[in-house]
Design an enzyme around this catalytic site. Structure first.
Site, mmCIF file in Angstrom:
data_model
loop_
_atom_site.group_PDB
_atom_site.id
_atom_site.type_symbol
_atom_site.label_atom_id
_atom_site.label_comp_id
_atom_site.label_asym_id
_atom_site.label_seq_id
_atom_site.Cartn_x
_atom_site.Cartn_y
_atom_site.Cartn_z
ATOM 1 N N GLY A 1 -18.030 10.971 -6.819
ATOM 2 C CA GLY A 1 -18.305 9.536 -6.693
ATOM 3 C C GLY A 1 -17.197 8.768 -7.386
ATOM 4 O O GLY A 1 -16.314 9.349 -8.006
ATOM 5 N N LYS B 1 -5.809 9.569 -8.914
ATOM 6 C CA LYS B 1 -5.133 9.717 -10.219
ATOM 7 C C LYS B 1 -5.671 8.702 -11.228
ATOM 8 O O LYS B 1 -5.872 9.023 -12.401
ATOM 9 C CB LYS B 1 -3.614 9.525 -10.053
ATOM 10 C CG LYS B 1 -2.969 10.561 -9.152
ATOM 11 C CD LYS B 1 -1.496 10.281 -8.946
ATOM 12 C CE LYS B 1 -1.209 9.073 -8.091
ATOM 13 N NZ LYS B 1 -1.631 9.198 -6.674
ATOM 14 N N ASP C 1 -2.872 8.623 -3.539
ATOM 15 C CA ASP C 1 -4.268 8.161 -3.442
ATOM 16 C C ASP C 1 -5.272 9.290 -3.615
ATOM 17 O O ASP C 1 -6.360 9.268 -3.031
ATOM 18 C CB ASP C 1 -4.504 7.436 -2.100
ATOM 19 C CG ASP C 1 -3.498 6.337 -1.881
ATOM 20 O OD1 ASP C 1 -3.128 5.675 -2.863
ATOM 21 O OD2 ASP C 1 -3.067 6.144 -0.727
ATOM 22 N N GLY D 1 -3.511 -2.410 2.029
ATOM 23 C CA GLY D 1 -4.678 -2.648 2.890
ATOM 24 C C GLY D 1 -4.611 -1.897 4.215
ATOM 25 O O GLY D 1 -5.427 -2.130 5.105
ATOM 26 N N GLY E 1 -14.785 15.645 -8.450
ATOM 27 C CA GLY E 1 -15.245 14.260 -8.280
ATOM 28 C C GLY E 1 -16.317 14.180 -7.207
ATOM 29 O O GLY E 1 -16.146 14.716 -6.110
ATOM 30 N N HIS F 1 -3.747 2.230 -8.139
ATOM 31 C CA HIS F 1 -4.679 3.152 -8.799
ATOM 32 C C HIS F 1 -5.990 2.432 -9.102
ATOM 33 O O HIS F 1 -5.989 1.412 -9.796
ATOM 34 C CB HIS F 1 -4.069 3.690 -10.102
ATOM 35 C CG HIS F 1 -2.822 4.496 -9.864
ATOM 36 N ND1 HIS F 1 -2.080 5.034 -10.870
ATOM 37 C CD2 HIS F 1 -2.195 4.865 -8.714
ATOM 38 C CE1 HIS F 1 -1.043 5.698 -10.354
ATOM 39 N NE2 HIS F 1 -1.098 5.594 -9.042
#
Ligand code: GDP
Ligand code: IMO
Ligand code: MG
Length: 448
Positions: A438, A35, A32, A325, A436, A60
């Site tokens: 956002g 990718k 997580d 989840g 990154g 993903h």
């Protein structure tokens, strides 16, 4: 031609030229890391995007024009209409899952146009049956009852299907497309073996076989001899080929925090075995690193923060598993494990994601070494008991208390954010190529 009449070695038919170089994207932590987003970015210039290992335990996320797509078995790059997606032999495929995933993403937007014509599946890939998924659940329950602790798997049947592959009783896509009567017999032998092992397990054999039969005609046009297909792609006209790693280094069956791992090689070796291609064709190997650390499921996590910091990272980072989840556990960035992942993968550059999540912290800690019994250890411990008790040595860096989400170049980042990035690359010894800030495609700063 030499005097002896032999061809020069380089022109011998058995020694072909290296061919196209393949760009590989791999997770450097416990999954997580983002990718999907990195692959989506690179897929804009790709001709082919491949998955080489894992199954639909992966999740993903790709955000395009504010629409959030999630991919589990389909290579995320399929979202680019010019891309051919290839699922290699190392992947384990749950066919109903594959079609559900495609339908779900198709409903969200136009981006999966003609996906069936753009998907190629290796005939050597193993099939995940519904009973593999049921067995995953039963095995988790038994672990809980017998040793008081399960593995926290995604219950997608990953452990059981790779076990049947290794036990040589698994069934592959090529078997499904051959003689269905023979396939059904082998399916029943395997199902009965599991029923004998777990008497409480109910398997609807005829029901599943009938469902599988409906996929035969649908997948036939997509299935190829994967090795030949890959060879042609590597040695044909110049192609931009991308590999999308699933899961991550610390979940690797050999190098991860065993036994709290998945059942495939999520490190660079899995690219060759999972696609059937030689190592010489591997070009860039990009490691995706989240600016802090997360983990879903059970297992040692040295830099975990069971406190306000962990909660802040979890809520700001919306750290909830795409596949299950479940809330992800959170902690500081741990560079000991990133260095370990680099030793195995040989990263040529890193993508550092989710830097924006750290925007509100006055100071930020980074794990730089582990101590065991007061001594710094120069390696990443194999033994989980040792890993559970390592003392993480941290360096504390000043935060930047500034919103970075609008930054589009390195220079636009606050000075302390720039220093954080430089600290990572200097400590690991690998340049950070992307940052990154956002979820969207645009919110990825490229430095070189
Ligand atoms: P993967 O399994 O490595 O592809 O990662 P996931 O999709 O499971 O989880 C990464 C999550 O972080 C997704 O919800 C992404 O949309 C999100 N994400 C990726 N990069 C960034 C980033 O730079 N900033 C923020 N805020 N979110 C990001
Ligand atoms: P992506 O590709 C995070 C974890 C599970 C569990 C362990 C074993 O989205 O980064 P399995 O179902 O594979 O037998 O579960 O591995 N796990 C992941 N965690 N991201 C993933 O994939 C994962 N794939 C497996 O949570 O702890
Ligand atoms: Mg994921």
């Amino acid at each position: 031609m030499s005097e002896s009449g032999c061809q020069e070695p380089a022109t011998r038919p058995g020694i072909p030229s290296v061919g196209n170089r393949v760009t590989v994207v791999l997770g450097a932590q416990w999954g997580d890391e983002g990718k999907g987003k990195v692959v989506d970015l690179l897929a804009q210039d790709a001709d082919m995007v491949c998955r080489c290992q894992g199954g639909n335990n992966a999740g993903h996320t790709v955000v395009v024009d504010s629409v959030e797509y999630d991919f589990h078995l389909l290579p995320s790059g399929i979202i680019n209409p010019n891309v051919t997606a290839f699922i290699g032999n190392g992947v384990v495929i749950h066919l109903p899952g594959l079609f559900e995933e495609a339908a779900k993403n198709e409903r969200k937007g136009n981006s999966l146009k003609d996906w069936e014509k753009r998907l190629i599946i290796s005939d050597r890939a193993h099939i995940v049956f519904d009973f593999h998924q049921a067995v995953d659940g039963v095995q988790e329950q038994l672990r809980q009852e017998q040793v008081g602790k399960n593995l926290g798997t995604t219950k997608k049947g990953i452990g059981p299907v790779y076990s049947t592959k290794a036990a040589r009783s698994g069934l592959r896509i090529c078997d499904l497309l051959a003689d269905f009567t023979h396939f059904s017999e082998r399916y029943k032998v395997l199902a009965r073996q599991y029923q004998a092992m777990y008497p409480s397990l109910h398997i609807d054999m005829d029901g599943e076989l009938a469902r599988l039969k409906t996929y035969v005609e649908q997948i036939k046009p997509m299935v190829r001899d994967g090795v030949h297909y890959m060879y042609e792609a590597l040695h044909g006209p110049s192609k931009n080929i991308l590999v999308e790693g699933a899961n991550a280094a610390l979940l690797d069956i050999d190098f991860g925090t065993y036994p709290f791992v998945t059942s495939s090689n999520c490190t660079v070796g899995g690219v060759c075995t999972g696609l059937g291609m030689p190592p010489q064709n591997v070009g860039q190997v990009y490691g995706v690193v989240k600016a802090y650390t997360t983990r879903v499921g059970i297992g040692a996590f040295p830099s975990e923060q069971n406190n306000d910091i962990g909660e802040l990272l979890q809520s700001r980072g919306k750290e909830v598993g795409v596949t299950t989840g479940r809330k992800r556990r959170c902690g500081w960035l741990d560079l000991v494990l990133i260095k370990y992942a680099h030793m195995i993968n040989g990263f040529t550059a890193l993508a550092l994601t989710k830097l924006d999540i750290l925007d509100v912290l006055p100071e930020i800690k980074v794990g730089v070494a582990y101590k065991v019994d007061g001594q710094t250890i120069p390696y990443f411990p194999a033994n989980q008991e040792v890993l559970l008790h390592v003392e993480v040595q941290y360096e504390t860096l000043p935060g930047w208390n500034t919103n970075t989400t609008a930054a589009r170049s390195f220079d636009e980042l606050p000075e302390n954010a720039q220093k954080y990035v430089c600290f990572v690359e200097e400590h690991v010894g690998v340049p950070v190529k992307w940052i990154g800030v956002g979820k969207s495609r645009e919110s990825m700063i490229q430095r070189f």
